[in-house]
Design an enzyme around this catalytic site. Structure first.
Site, PDB file in Angstrom:
ATOM      1  N   HIS A  36       6.474   9.517   9.726  1.00 21.91           N
ATOM      2  CA  HIS A  36       5.392   8.566   9.985  1.00 21.91           C
ATOM      3  C   HIS A  36       5.877   7.175   9.574  1.00 21.91           C
ATOM      4  O   HIS A  36       6.160   6.917   8.408  1.00 21.91           O
ATOM      5  CB  HIS A  36       4.171   8.973   9.150  1.00 21.91           C
ATOM      6  CG  HIS A  36       2.965   8.131   9.322  1.00 21.91           C
ATOM      7  ND1 HIS A  36       1.979   8.405  10.256  1.00 21.91           N
ATOM      8  CD2 HIS A  36       2.555   7.024   8.658  1.00 21.91           C
ATOM      9  CE1 HIS A  36       1.027   7.484  10.157  1.00 21.91           C
ATOM     10  NE2 HIS A  36       1.350   6.641   9.199  1.00 21.91           N
ATOM     11  N   ASP A  38       5.061   3.410   9.070  1.00 15.80           N
ATOM     12  CA  ASP A  38       3.935   2.479   8.864  1.00 15.80           C
ATOM     13  C   ASP A  38       4.387   1.072   9.203  1.00 15.80           C
ATOM     14  O   ASP A  38       5.043   0.399   8.405  1.00 15.80           O
ATOM     15  CB  ASP A  38       3.443   2.566   7.413  1.00 15.80           C
ATOM     16  CG  ASP A  38       2.493   3.724   7.225  1.00 15.80           C
ATOM     17  OD1 ASP A  38       2.669   4.492   6.276  1.00 15.80           O
ATOM     18  OD2 ASP A  38       1.581   3.883   8.059  1.00 15.80           O
ATOM     19  N   MET A  40       3.767  -2.776   9.978  1.00 22.17           N
ATOM     20  CA  MET A  40       2.781  -3.790   9.564  1.00 22.17           C
ATOM     21  C   MET A  40       3.275  -5.185   9.968  1.00 22.17           C
ATOM     22  O   MET A  40       4.448  -5.502   9.781  1.00 22.17           O
ATOM     23  CB  MET A  40       2.600  -3.727   8.046  1.00 22.17           C
ATOM     24  CG  MET A  40       2.129  -2.367   7.583  1.00 22.17           C
ATOM     25  SD  MET A  40       2.003  -2.292   5.789  1.00 22.17           S
ATOM     26  CE  MET A  40       1.495  -0.588   5.614  1.00 22.17           C
ATOM     27  N   MET A 140      -8.031   6.740   8.224  1.00 20.70           N
ATOM     28  CA  MET A 140      -7.455   6.096   7.043  1.00 20.70           C
ATOM     29  C   MET A 140      -8.284   6.472   5.816  1.00 20.70           C
ATOM     30  O   MET A 140      -9.520   6.319   5.819  1.00 20.70           O
ATOM     31  CB  MET A 140      -7.443   4.578   7.208  1.00 20.70           C
ATOM     32  CG  MET A 140      -6.473   4.027   8.246  1.00 20.70           C
ATOM     33  SD  MET A 140      -4.749   4.441   7.935  1.00 20.70           S
ATOM     34  CE  MET A 140      -4.469   3.611   6.377  1.00 20.70           C
TER      35      MET A 140
HETATM   36  C1  DX5 Z   1      -1.425   2.202   4.314  1.00 19.75           C
HETATM   37  C2  DX5 Z   1      -0.288   3.131   4.590  1.00 19.75           C
HETATM   38  C3  DX5 Z   1      -0.245   4.178   3.472  1.00 19.75           C
HETATM   39  C4  DX5 Z   1       0.958   5.053   3.513  1.00 19.75           C
HETATM   40  C5  DX5 Z   1       0.852   6.240   2.585  1.00 19.75           C
HETATM   41  O1  DX5 Z   1      -1.463   1.217   5.279  1.00 19.75           O
HETATM   42  O2  DX5 Z   1      -0.492   3.765   5.865  1.00 19.75           O
HETATM   43  O3  DX5 Z   1      -1.410   4.952   3.558  1.00 19.75           O
HETATM   44  O4  DX5 Z   1       1.114   5.528   4.798  1.00 19.75           O
HETATM   45  O5  DX5 Z   1       0.565   5.757   1.358  1.00 19.75           O
HETATM   46  P1  DX5 Z   1       0.476   6.692   0.067  1.00 19.75           P
HETATM   47  O6  DX5 Z   1       1.537   6.153  -0.835  1.00 19.75           O
HETATM   48  O7  DX5 Z   1      -0.914   6.508  -0.435  1.00 19.75           O
HETATM   49  O8  DX5 Z   1       0.745   8.130   0.483  1.00 19.75           O
HETATM   50 ZN    ZN Z   2       0.136   5.204   8.225  1.00 20.95          ZN
END
Ligand code: DX5
Ligand code: ZN
Length: 231
Positions: A36, A38, A40, A140
């Site tokens: 996954h 992420d 941004m 989320m």
């Molecule tokens: C937030 C991110 C986090 C990440 C996982 O924008 O999407 O949720 O993927 O974070 P943690 O460290 O909480 O597993």
């Molecule tokens: Zn994510």
């Protein structure tokens, strides 16, 4: 209760960016089902992470499916680059798309799997008319932008209602949760109805290593689904 299998989807947001290729190899060896990413942009969320070039550099290292969680304002222009980089599934936020139905069609037309991700405050009604255009809905369980935040238990009724909506309509979608998933929260999230679990910091802070973390998290989720209770 979902009938789809438990999947662990590690977020590399909190990994050592200087070793991302090796981290992907370690995660594959640890038995995760997908990676996954992420993504941004510093606009939709107050952080900047990685772009398609970083994902493309890791693509040849593993055979795992890649999913890009685009926390990006108006993602249409960037989607082709993420598909080209080797992402199999693309998650977009309705909150960031002026024309969500068209964006999901763009992802499909490029040969990737469309999916949506909802911020904590966003109601399920927002995606009611695009459920036939997606393979997955991500709820989320933190406000997007950073790893290591606290899990929002108030999202569980939302996950449950999503499962009811999906099942009552005869659909078969992945229900994913993202944020604060850890040994003390994954069972409750599974009982709420999720089957795919994005885990970031809880993986990399496990003193016994990533393989132990993945196995422990999976066992906790599967035990909860089997017993119907949180151990
Ligand atoms: C937030 C991110 C986090 C990440 C996982 O924008 O999407 O949720 O993927 O974070 P943690 O460290 O909480 O597993
Ligand atoms: Zn994510």
């Amino acid at each position: 209760m979902t009938t789809r299998g438990v999947e662990i989807a590690p977020s590399v947001l909190n990994a050592d960016f200087a070793r991302l290729g090796d981290v992907c190899v370690e995660l594959e060896a640890a038995g995760v089902e997908r990676i996954h990413w992420d993504v941004m942009d510093g606009q939709f969320v107050p952080n900047i992470s990685m772009g398609p070039a970083v994902i493309a550099s890791c693509r040849p290292k593993v055979d795992l499916p890649f999913e890009a969680h685009l926390m990006v304002h108006e993602p249409d222009g960037l989607i082709p680059a993420f598909v080209e980089a080797g992402c199999d599934r693309i998650l977009v936020h309705p909150e960031a798309c002026t024309h969500l139905h068209r964006t999901l069609g763009l992802i499909r037309d490029l040969g990737a799997e469309p999916a949506v991700a909802l911020n904590p405050a966003t109601p399920l009604e927002v995606i009611e008319w695009v459920l036939d255009s997606v393979l997955q809905v991500l709820i989320m369980t933190v406000n997007p932008g950073f790893g290591g935040q606290a899990y929002l238990t108030e999202m569980e009724p939302k996950v449950r209602r999503l499962l009811d909506l999906v099942e009552s309509s005869g659909r078969d979608l992945d229900i994913e949760v993202d944020g604060g998933i850890a040994p003390d929260t994954i069972a409750r999230a599974a009982l709420a109805g999720a089957n795919v679990f994005v885990v970031g910091s809880a993986l990399f802070r496990d003193e016994l290593g990533v393989e132990h973390a993945v196995k422990d998290l999976r066992q906790r989720a599967e035990a909860a689904l089997a017993s119907g209770t949180v151990a």
